[in-house]
Design a protein around this motif. Sequence first.
Motif, mmCIF file in Angstrom:
data_model
loop_
_atom_site.group_PDB
_atom_site.id
_atom_site.type_symbol
_atom_site.label_atom_id
_atom_site.label_comp_id
_atom_site.label_asym_id
_atom_site.label_seq_id
_atom_site.Cartn_x
_atom_site.Cartn_y
_atom_site.Cartn_z
ATOM 1 N N THR A 1 -5.158 -4.628 5.834
ATOM 2 C CA THR A 1 -4.091 -4.346 6.803
ATOM 3 C C THR A 1 -4.555 -4.315 8.252
ATOM 4 O O THR A 1 -3.742 -4.492 9.165
ATOM 5 C CB THR A 1 -3.421 -2.997 6.485
ATOM 6 N N ASP A 2 -5.835 -4.085 8.510
ATOM 7 C CA ASP A 2 -6.286 -3.885 9.888
ATOM 8 C C ASP A 2 -6.958 -5.108 10.514
ATOM 9 O O ASP A 2 -7.058 -5.200 11.734
ATOM 10 C CB ASP A 2 -7.266 -2.707 9.960
ATOM 11 N N GLN B 1 -7.484 -0.965 3.996
ATOM 12 C CA GLN B 1 -7.633 -1.070 5.446
ATOM 13 C C GLN B 1 -8.208 -2.426 5.851
ATOM 14 O O GLN B 1 -7.877 -2.966 6.910
ATOM 15 C CB GLN B 1 -8.521 0.051 5.972
ATOM 16 N N ARG C 1 0.834 -1.201 0.000
ATOM 17 C CA ARG C 1 0.000 0.000 0.000
ATOM 18 C C ARG C 1 0.871 1.253 0.000
ATOM 19 O O ARG C 1 0.597 2.218 -0.727
ATOM 20 C CB ARG C 1 -0.915 0.009 1.226
#
Length: 458
Positions: A154-155, A151, A131
């Motif tokens: 990644t989260d 997101q 990213r």
Amino acid sequence: MAEENRRIAEELIEAVGGEDNILSAAHCATRLRLMVRDKEKIDQERVEEIDKVKGAFYNSGQFQVILGTGTVNKIHHEIVELGVSESSKSEQKEETSKQGNAIQRLLRTFGDIFVPIIPVLVATGLFMGLRGLITNVYPDALPDNFLLYTQVLTDTAFAFLPALIAWSAFRVFGGSPVIGIVLGLMLVNPALPNAYDVGSGDVDPLLFFGFIPVIGYQGSVLPAFIAGFVGAKLEKWLRARIPEALDLILTPFLTLLIMITAALFVLGPIFSAVEAAIMAGATVVLELPFGISGLIIGGLHQVIVITGVHHIFNLFEIQLLADNGLNPFNALITAGIAAQGGAALAVGLKTKAKKLKAIALPSSLSAFLGITEPAIFGVNLRYGKPFVMGLIGGAAGGFFAALFNLQATGMAITVIPGFLLYLDTVTGALLYALTNVIAAGTAFLLTWMFGYNDEMQK
């Protein structure tokens, strides 16, 4: 080729003390793992002289012979064909877990719990790096909601980290993993105040009975670990006492009811404080000024790898990433790993002994891909000085990385594959390359000049 592998297997069995001295054989990606009755009967020097053997060592009941990817499968097959009992890694792990002192057993347990969840955290770190690369290269050409999509990638793992840890803890300690998952999800239920929001001061904790603060445990490691450990033990205790006809209903019900109450009101607050204290102490070392942290960690990490308890650092790295999405520890240990590869490369290029060259050169490549055991046990430790030169190179590379506060977006991959964790900025990728060059180059030059000559083989 098959005949050669059979000959190697026969020589190994004889050198380890014969078939009667081998309880069972298993293997992992690179090592043949032999459970032995009497380690005094092992002729390690003879084992290390056998073709294709890159090193060997004894650890907690297992005699481990480093053979390399692909080769180990074939040699293991031949050993089993010769009559040695085959066992799974899990069976050997169960036997090994009974051996060693309390600290060694505790550290092995940490490894058993955290190693299975590392792949998803590696993927998360790669997503973060990609990213960063895309947003830096194409800042004005990204589609709508691109960042929202990333997101999700990644989260998610860190948002539900307690669920992953509780699942793994239940699995290791003999509980039902699905109960562990649900318990972990309860710890991050959206009905609870988000731990990150509470930490930033945007949200207040819930107060029960007027004095017990209750929050979610997003990004927490130790509370989920303890809840998983206690929960698994509680489930086993309940199953032994609840009638079979009621087990399906009452055991999960009581386990979850008791554990979420204990986790939110007792275990969570206590072990959150313990976790914060541990992190504060570790962070003090990591933040030592003038590159000192890099000298210490880069220089000594591979000494800890020899002991086999380096998986304890997984907890620390996971917590670093959960707190701020960055991991400065990765660059420092990368320096130590690259340096051992540089030392083994120097030995491989300098020696005139064909067998040592055949071991050292592939071992150095393995180290540059992030796996140092073949280089350490097969080459550097065997002659002593190359290992020391590798430690010096690791300290030099770690010093450089610490001076520039180099930080990864993930964990668990190092040296060449580790570049993927530094793609978020051009500067970061360049500094990472220089860290590896300094570490490996220093170790290579020192080993070439002072660390090895063929006289050492005598």
